[in-house]
Design an enzyme around this catalytic site. Structure first.
Site, PDB file in Angstrom:
ATOM      1  CB  CYS A   2     -37.502 -29.429 -25.726  1.00  0.00           C
ATOM      2  SG  CYS A   2     -39.124 -29.446 -25.147  1.00  0.00           S
ATOM      3  NE  ARG A  27     -32.833 -34.216 -28.384  1.00  0.00           N
ATOM      4  CZ  ARG A  27     -33.087 -34.790 -27.155  1.00  0.00           C
ATOM      5  NH1 ARG A  27     -33.818 -33.859 -26.484  1.00  0.00           N
ATOM      6  NH2 ARG A  27     -32.205 -35.473 -26.685  1.00  0.00           N
ATOM      7  CD1 TRP A  76     -42.897 -33.362 -29.279  1.00  0.00           C
ATOM      8  CD2 TRP A  76     -43.126 -33.815 -27.232  1.00  0.00           C
ATOM      9  NE1 TRP A  76     -43.978 -34.605 -29.217  1.00  0.00           N
ATOM     10  CE2 TRP A  76     -44.006 -34.761 -27.877  1.00  0.00           C
ATOM     11  CE3 TRP A  76     -43.304 -34.050 -25.840  1.00  0.00           C
ATOM     12  CZ2 TRP A  76     -44.592 -35.818 -27.323  1.00  0.00           C
ATOM     13  CZ3 TRP A  76     -43.743 -35.140 -25.156  1.00  0.00           C
ATOM     14  CH2 TRP A  76     -44.498 -35.967 -25.874  1.00  0.00           C
ATOM     15  CG  ASN A 112     -35.502 -31.839 -23.158  1.00  0.00           C
ATOM     16  OD1 ASN A 112     -36.786 -32.069 -23.281  1.00  0.00           O
ATOM     17  ND2 ASN A 112     -34.527 -32.556 -23.565  1.00  0.00           N
ATOM     18  N   GLY A 113     -37.698 -30.948 -20.554  1.00  0.00           N
ATOM     19  CA  GLY A 113     -37.684 -31.970 -19.429  1.00  0.00           C
ATOM     20  C   GLY A 113     -39.137 -31.713 -18.773  1.00  0.00           C
ATOM     21  CD  GLU A 495     -39.650 -51.210 -35.938  1.00  0.00           C
ATOM     22  OE1 GLU A 495     -40.425 -51.282 -34.859  1.00  0.00           O
ATOM     23  OE2 GLU A 495     -39.172 -50.165 -36.403  1.00  0.00           O
ATOM     24  CE  LYS A 499     -40.715 -47.268 -37.981  1.00  0.00           C
ATOM     25  NZ  LYS A 499     -39.736 -47.702 -36.743  1.00  0.00           N
ATOM     26  CD  GLU A 502     -42.771 -44.656 -35.604  1.00  0.00           C
ATOM     27  OE1 GLU A 502     -42.950 -44.118 -34.740  1.00  0.00           O
ATOM     28  OE2 GLU A 502     -42.073 -45.447 -36.007  1.00  0.00           O
ATOM     29  CG  HIS A 518     -58.704 -66.201 -29.295  1.00  0.00           C
ATOM     30  ND1 HIS A 518     -59.600 -67.221 -28.793  1.00  0.00           N
ATOM     31  CD2 HIS A 518     -57.493 -66.740 -29.681  1.00  0.00           C
ATOM     32  CE1 HIS A 518     -58.903 -68.496 -28.808  1.00  0.00           C
ATOM     33  NE2 HIS A 518     -57.728 -68.094 -29.650  1.00  0.00           N
ATOM     34  CE  LYS A 617     -33.830 -41.003 -34.397  1.00  0.00           C
ATOM     35  NZ  LYS A 617     -34.760 -41.980 -34.644  1.00  0.00           N
TER      36      LYS A 617
HETATM   37  C1  G6P Z   1     -39.312 -42.641 -29.472  1.00  0.00           C
HETATM   38  C2  G6P Z   1     -38.885 -43.016 -31.036  1.00  0.00           C
HETATM   39  C3  G6P Z   1     -38.946 -44.429 -31.222  1.00  0.00           C
HETATM   40  C4  G6P Z   1     -38.025 -45.246 -30.393  1.00  0.00           C
HETATM   41  C5  G6P Z   1     -38.271 -44.988 -29.099  1.00  0.00           C
HETATM   42  C6  G6P Z   1     -37.312 -45.526 -28.143  1.00  0.00           C
HETATM   43  O1  G6P Z   1     -40.663 -43.388 -29.385  1.00  0.00           O
HETATM   44  O2  G6P Z   1     -40.085 -42.346 -31.839  1.00  0.00           O
HETATM   45  O3  G6P Z   1     -38.500 -44.559 -32.762  1.00  0.00           O
HETATM   46  O4  G6P Z   1     -37.519 -46.552 -30.867  1.00  0.00           O
HETATM   47  O5  G6P Z   1     -38.549 -43.540 -28.931  1.00  0.00           O
HETATM   48  O6  G6P Z   1     -35.951 -44.602 -28.167  1.00  0.00           O
HETATM   49  P1  G6P Z   1     -34.628 -45.153 -27.987  1.00  0.00           P
HETATM   50  O7  G6P Z   1     -33.663 -43.727 -27.988  1.00  0.00           O
HETATM   51  O8  G6P Z   1     -34.602 -45.475 -26.365  1.00  0.00           O
HETATM   52  O9  G6P Z   1     -34.249 -46.185 -28.750  1.00  0.00           O
END
Ligand code: G6P
Length: 622
Positions: A2, A27, A76, A112-113, A495, A499, A502, A518, A617
């Site tokens: 949040c 967020r 969130w 938040n939390g 990665e 990408k 998501e 396998h 994020k």
């Molecule tokens: C979230 C984001 C990712 C990020 C991960 C770790 O899941 O969507 O893009 O890699 O958190 O976040 P950080 O701020 O620790 O890199």
């Protein structure tokens, strides 16, 4: 998770709160709300479900709400579904209907939390006659503050302190008390919160970009501290209620960096900012052709003493760790383990002072990464953080910190922070190899010079983005994608796959190419897309063979390789070429087309690229 904002000053609060919240939407974004107060009058709450725009519409862009003091929130959902009644702000009293309207209660707040012992606290409050209108743990938190506030007739600071002693979990909290017009009280534990003042006004936010436009002079409130905020003033208190002084930090990020600047999405803008992010980061680590990690305080002795490296992170930052593993092992000959922070924190891994634990995090606030860092410190390991946000909790708690200079990253799907982390890990690998005598000066200089060529090479890839845009339109209706590779190409596949899934919501998986047969190969059907990453000279032919095994079962193939491997074209349906660099640094180039492919696929599918569903994020809960 949040987002939280607050403002008290001489201007109308609601438009400022909405503007600040709009910069925090990444967020969390299932609902939003404001509580604004006009002088001595009661605070007024307005909430809306869905994106922030609904709240802005409901309040005529904030103009409909009078008052110079207020708090705001984008949610969130953790406890309770994303309904109007569960949306913040919450109040200490009763609440009818949707929860919007005048607040007669003593306390109103945003949070938040997660409160872990909320059920037990709720029982206690129920026994004392409190009733609950929402399913949120936030309501419990606010009512607990109210309980202490009334019972002991103590001021807000002491009531919040009593709450903090009683509550388990993580939180950033902003509260307004009916008896304290024009003031906001804030507290936090393991969830970020900053406070900035300028020209008789005070701002509060869970994240720097929210208030960057208004002030750059900020305080990072510490765990278990309370801030009392008035126009242009802030006072901090510790858990005993004693006043404490906190240092003021200047944020050097450019405010324009947090704007879209003509790009359709933040993600596309941030993809294009990668040459600068990589260059700036490299320039901060390599000066006059020599590696200089002195800003982190890491000494050559410490690097020499390390016998084991553990890299701990979440999400894309974990993928950086996966890539760094190959580079550090390959160059410096040191054993490297790469662990998901959420797993690491609960494992009984033997660590000691000869283990260097590297925590990688863009935000510096990810709950699991922070917990892992603390576990590492407790067990006696040396810790190094690679972090983007200056002054963030992980940066402050680690023994050493190397900052990436990616600037503010707004899109949920990380791009430029990933790239900046990657080159930071590369420089560290070269330094480890060099100080440990695994590499002569000539090879070191050659690698450093090669690193400095990456920004231009990334630019060259970006110039050819139209081909990927075209290809993405062909694959926009695909149901499954497999990304495969070996060695570093496997790390890149991880990665690329994340990408893609998501932001496009297409199911995708990354597999070590040799492992496909396998089990996973049974999922290959006619036209299943298999993307092979083929950048490693000694391994690409093997991966290509694995791709051919998929092709003979109907797969449609894309190959991602370097200029020179032109034979790939004969075997696959679509080839993407990238410039050559040292094999150890290929991830920095190979990831770019995969980011673009994910981006354009999401756009082609008409999705919200910057704010994919269910994601946030910065993940500040476990
Ligand atoms: C979230 C984001 C990712 C990020 C991960 C770790 O899941 O969507 O893009 O890699 O958190 O976040 P950080 O701020 O620790 O890199």
């Amino acid at each position: 998770m949040c987002g939280i904002v607050g403002y008290t000053g001489r201007r109308k609060a609601a438009p400022i709160l909405l503007d600040a919240l709009s910069r925090l939407e990444y967020r969390g974004y299932d609902s939003a709300g404001l509580a604004v107060r006009d002088g001595e009058k009661l605070a007024e709450v307005v909430k809306a479900t869905g994106k922030l725009i609904h709240l802005a519409d409901k309040t005529d862009q904030g103009r409909a709400l009078e008052g110079n003091c207020g708090i705001g929130h984008t949610r969130w959902a953790t406890h309770g579904d994303p309904s109007l009644i569960n949306a913040h702000p919450h109040v200490s009293g009763n609440c009818s209907g949707s929860g919007s309207g005048e607040v007669e209660s003593e306390v109103v707040g945003v949070h938040n939390g997660i409160i872990e012992n909320f059920a037990e606290l709720k029982d206690k409050l129920l026994r004392h006659g409190y009733t609950f209108y929402s399913e949120t743990d936030t309501e419990v938190l606010i009512k607990l503050v109210d309980y202490y506030y009334r019972k002991y007739k103590i001021g807000p600071v002491d009531a919040i302190n009593r709450m903090m002693v009683r509550v388990r979990g993580s939180y950033a909290l902003a509260l307004m008390f009916r008896d304290y017009p024009g003031e906001i009280f804030a507290a936090r534990k393991d969830s970020p919160m900053i406070i900035g003042t300028k020209d008789g006004e005070t701002y509060l936010a869970s994240d720097v970009p929210a208030i960057l436009k208004y002030t750059r002079e900020v305080y990072y409130i510490d765990n278990l501290q309370v801030a009392r905020i008035a126009p242009g003033q802030v006072t901090f208190y510790d858990l005993n209620g004693d006043e404490v002084e906190l240092p003021r930090t200047e944020i050097t990020w450019d405010a324009a960096a947090a704007e879209r600047g003509g790009f359709e999405h933040f993600m596309l803008k941030e993809i294009h900012e990668q040459p600068a992010a990589v260059r700036d980061t490299l320039n901060s680590l390599i000066r006059d052709g020599r590696i200089d990690l002195s800003a982190s305080g890491l000494t050559e002795e410490e690097l020499r003493a390390a016998e084991q490296i553990d890299i701990v992170a979440c999400g894309s930052a974990w993928h950086v760790g996966m890539a760094a593993q190959y580079v550090i092992e390959g160059l410096a000959g040191l054993p490297v383990r790469v662990e998901l922070a959420s797993e690491f924190r609960y494992r009984q891994l033997p660590l000691n002072e000869r283990t260097l634990v590297i925590v990688i995090s863009q935000s510096g606030e990810t709950a699991d990464s922070l917990a892992a860092l603390r576990v590492a410190k407790e067990r006696g390991a040396k810790t190094l953080a690679i972090v983007n946000v200056i002054g963030s909790t992980i940066a402050r708690e680690a023994d050493h910190v190397l900052y990436t200079l990616a600037g503010p990253e707004i899109a949920v799907a990380t791009t430029k922070a990933y790239s900046a982390q990657l080159v930071t890990a590369d420089v560290l690998a070269v330094e480890l190899a060099s100080v440990r005598g695994m590499m002569d000066d000539a090879r070191r200089d050659e690698l450093l010079a090669e690193l400095m060529t990456l920004p231009d090479k990334i630019n060259r890839i970006l110039e050819e983005k139209e081909r990927l845009q075209w290809f993405s339109s062909k694959i926009a209706n695909t149901h499954d994608i497999f990304f495969i590779g070996r060695g570093l190409d496997y790390a890149i596949s991880l990665e690329g796959s994340l990408k893609m899934k998501e932001i496009s919501y297409i199911h995708s998986e990354a597999y070590a190419a040799g492992e496909l047969k396998h089990g996973t190969i049974s999922l290959i059907e006619n036209n299943t897309l298999v993307i092979g990453v083929l950048t490693q000279n000694d391994l690409y032919e093997k991966t290509l063979s694995n791709m051919m095994e998929c092709k003979s079962r109907g797969a449609y193939l894309m190959g991602l390789t370097t200029n020179g491997h032109f034979s790939v074209e004969d075997s696959v349906n679509f080839t993407v070429y990238i410039p050559k660099t040292d094999g150890f640094f290929m991830a920095s180039l190979a990831v770019i087309p995969l980011q673009l492919l994910a981006y354009y696929t999401s756009v082609n599918r008409g999705l919200d690229v910057d704010k994919p569903r269910n994601l946030a994020k910065s993940v500040t809960v476990e």
